[in-house]
Design a protein around this motif. Structure first.
Motif, PDB file in Angstrom:
ATOM      1  N   HIS A   1     -87.807  59.193 -29.453  1.00  0.00           N
ATOM      2  CA  HIS A   1     -87.290  59.935 -30.244  1.00  0.00           C
ATOM      3  C   HIS A   1     -87.619  61.207 -29.926  1.00  0.00           C
ATOM      4  N   PRO A   2     -86.308  61.521 -28.805  1.00  0.00           N
ATOM      5  CA  PRO A   2     -85.709  62.513 -28.657  1.00  0.00           C
ATOM      6  C   PRO A   2     -85.819  63.812 -29.584  1.00  0.00           C
ATOM      7  N   ASN A   3     -85.480  63.778 -30.429  1.00  0.00           N
ATOM      8  CA  ASN A   3     -85.045  64.434 -31.274  1.00  0.00           C
ATOM      9  C   ASN A   3     -86.253  65.411 -32.172  1.00  0.00           C
ATOM     10  N   ILE A   4     -87.279  64.546 -32.596  1.00  0.00           N
ATOM     11  CA  ILE A   4     -88.319  65.411 -33.124  1.00  0.00           C
ATOM     12  C   ILE A   4     -88.973  66.307 -32.096  1.00  0.00           C
TER      13      ILE A   4
ATOM     14  N   LYS B   1     -84.520  65.571 -39.955  1.00  0.00           N
ATOM     15  CA  LYS B   1     -84.606  64.328 -40.983  1.00  0.00           C
ATOM     16  C   LYS B   1     -85.775  63.262 -40.002  1.00  0.00           C
ATOM     17  N   LYS B   2     -85.073  62.993 -39.197  1.00  0.00           N
ATOM     18  CA  LYS B   2     -85.738  61.816 -37.925  1.00  0.00           C
ATOM     19  C   LYS B   2     -87.071  62.656 -38.077  1.00  0.00           C
ATOM     20  N   THR B   3     -87.744  63.750 -38.045  1.00  0.00           N
ATOM     21  CA  THR B   3     -89.096  64.018 -37.470  1.00  0.00           C
ATOM     22  C   THR B   3     -89.477  63.231 -39.333  1.00  0.00           C
ATOM     23  N   SER B   4     -89.378  64.114 -40.247  1.00  0.00           N
ATOM     24  CA  SER B   4     -89.556  63.928 -41.329  1.00  0.00           C
ATOM     25  C   SER B   4     -90.271  61.756 -41.606  1.00  0.00           C
ATOM     26  N   GLN B   5     -88.780  60.611 -41.561  1.00  0.00           N
ATOM     27  CA  GLN B   5     -89.205  60.030 -40.974  1.00  0.00           C
ATOM     28  C   GLN B   5     -90.514  58.961 -40.517  1.00  0.00           C
TER      29      GLN B   5
END
Length: 497
Positions: free
Chosen positions: A118-121, A147-151
């Motif tokens: 999950h590099p983008n979080i 938004k990927k962090t939220s998920q």
């Protein structure tokens, strides 16, 4: 709800030293807590908050490592097995406890297991380096503008709830999720979006947000709290506690009743802005893991008893840190060694330090009596709150005293909580005047409140609940006076005769 915050690093030591379990019981944490449930319940608690139980990061760690630098959201087997934790939670529920644990939405440990998949979080600066908040050099900041962090957060929380059946979470530094590393608000609806669009949108799930160093000072310093309450959370109140502690340590520094009233007005207005009218969203903190132990922070045993009693009856839930109910004086060090402050005083230690044994008993008896008084009064409505403007005989507002009234329909009694923060002399206070009522701005007095509740009865009786002493019967036509000795706090029960 009275929450008991359990630190996994040293609750077992507390349980053994206080005879919750045998002194030679070398069981792991979950088993120790399970054996301690009856003692915790008898002390007046009905909620248990377990600090982070997860595998900690090693890279950049300080001493034993911070429980708030999580490497992986997997239960660390040094505390016990998954099966033991599941059984602990089941037993707690059967006894009537709510039990929550923690999630850390702002950061992970440097060596966390999620970054490769999950590099983008994760936030990075312009040089591609990870960043962190404050002095938390053993962490890297989550990129909550993604938004990927939220998920990711929803998935982790859902897996924890599904596996262990916790009742909810305390969210560490929840308001930091609104801000980027430069302190700019990037996603103010972060938590609202997460909760609205997930399993968290349920009255059955408890969410408590740690927030007290307001990064956004709008709305009387409560902008972040308002945002979190709107999303469905309860929020910290450390401000009233800090006002009380400041006046305990530095008497005459302000008119404490005026200061408390002003802050409670701010909290009331924040609640209204967040859409709440009846339920108070503020968690009152007697003591907390980030601070010195309560008896030390407040400046001594009598101060700590006054602090805990005064806060206990305020609207909202209550929280206390493990060991403080016995007069913990020096907490354990994460470094595993003695730590001293700049004045050479012992700040943290490799072993637990309590006040002397006789004083431990005094604190413990007061805490147990106090919490059980609160529980025995059942559900006093949060909106049944009236602050008294205590004055002297010549009608001057007094600096070092404060009092407020709660009303319980369950017992059909008024309860007056009054405190003398001065160590100088006994004070006689005229308690007939009230501060304007929150919201309506109505100016009540004791006689008018009494008549509204009890009708035409001309007399009332007064009992002091902490000591159980009946004080006297009084005539409603007379002014309502309260006598307070230095550093004394009273809970007066008033009923019609």
């Amino acid at each position: 709800m009275i929450w008991y915050q359990i630190n996994p690093d040293y609750f077992s030591d507390i349980a053994r030293s206080k005879n919750y379990v045998a002194s030679d019981d070398n069981s792991l944490l979950f088993s120790i807590i399970q054996k301690s449930l009856t003692s915790i319940f008898n002390n007046g608690f009905d909620g248990i908050w377990l600090m982070p139980l997860y595998i900690r990061g090693v890279e950049g760690c300080k001493g034993k490592g911070s429980p708030y630098a999580v490497k992986e959201y997997v239960i660390d087997n040094r505390y016990g097995t998954d099966e033991e934790l599941i059984q602990l939670i089941k037993s707690a529920h059967e006894m009537g406890f709510k039990i929550i644990t923690e999630f850390i939405p702002n950061h992970l440990s440097i060596d966390n297991v999620y970054i490769s998949s999950h590099p983008n979080i994760i936030y990075k600066n312009i040089d591609g380096e990870h960043v962190y908040d404050q002095n938390w050099t053993d962490t890297i900041k989550l990129n909550n503008s993604e938004k990927k962090t939220s998920q990711f957060i929803i998935n982790v929380l859902k897996s924890i709830i599904s596996k262990y059946s916790f009742d909810g979470f305390r969210l560490d530094m929840a308001h930091y999720s609104f801000y980027d590393p430069d302190g700019k608000r990037t996603r103010p609806n972060f938590w609202t979006d997460i909760i609205k669009n997930s399993f968290l949108n349920s009255d059955a799930i408890i969410l408590i947000a740690e927030v007290y160093d307001d990064k956004n000072n709008d709305d009387m310093g409560y902008a972040d709290q308002i945002e979190l309450v709107k999303s469905g959370m309860q929020v910290y109140d450390k401000k009233i506690r800090d006002i009380v502690i400041s006046n305990l340590k530095y008497p005459n520094s302000s008119i404490i009743q005026e200061t408390i009233y002003s802050e409670l007005c701010n909290q009331f207005n924040a609640s209204i802005k967040a859409g709440l009218v009846m339920n108070n969203p503020f968690l009152r903190i007697i003591s907390n893991h980030d601070d010195n132990p309560g008896v030390k922070d407040s400046g001594g045993i009598s101060n700590y008893i006054l602090l805990s009693t005064f806060l206990c009856m305020l609207p909202g839930d209550l929280m206390i840190y493990n060991g403080d109910e016995f007069g913990l004086e020096v907490k354990l060090s994460l470094q595993g060694e003695d730590v001293f402050d700049e004045f050479g005083n012992l700040k943290e230690s490799k072993k637990l330090h309590y006040v002397k044994e006789t004083d431990q008993e005094i604190i413990s008896k007061n805490i147990i009596r106090l919490f059980n008084i609160r529980k025995s009064l059942k559900n006093i409505p949060d909106n049944s709150f009236f602050q008294i403007r205590l004055t002297s005989n010549d009608n001057n507002v007094l600096n070092n005293v404060a009092a407020y009234i709660r009303y319980s329909e369950y017992t059909n009694k008024l309860y007056v909580i009054c405190a003398n923060f001065s160590s100088d002399a006994e004070i006689w206070c005229n308690a007939n005047q009230f501060y304007p009522e929150f919201g309506t701005n109505l100016q009540l007095n004791f006689q008018s409140l009494y008549k509204d509740i009890f009708g035409n009865s001309s007399k009332y009786s007064v009992t002091e609940l902490i000591t159980g002493q009946f004080l006297n019967n009084r005539n409603i036509a007379e002014d309502f006076y309260i006598g307070l000795k230095p550093k004394q706090v009273q809970i007066l029960s008033i009923s019609a005769v």
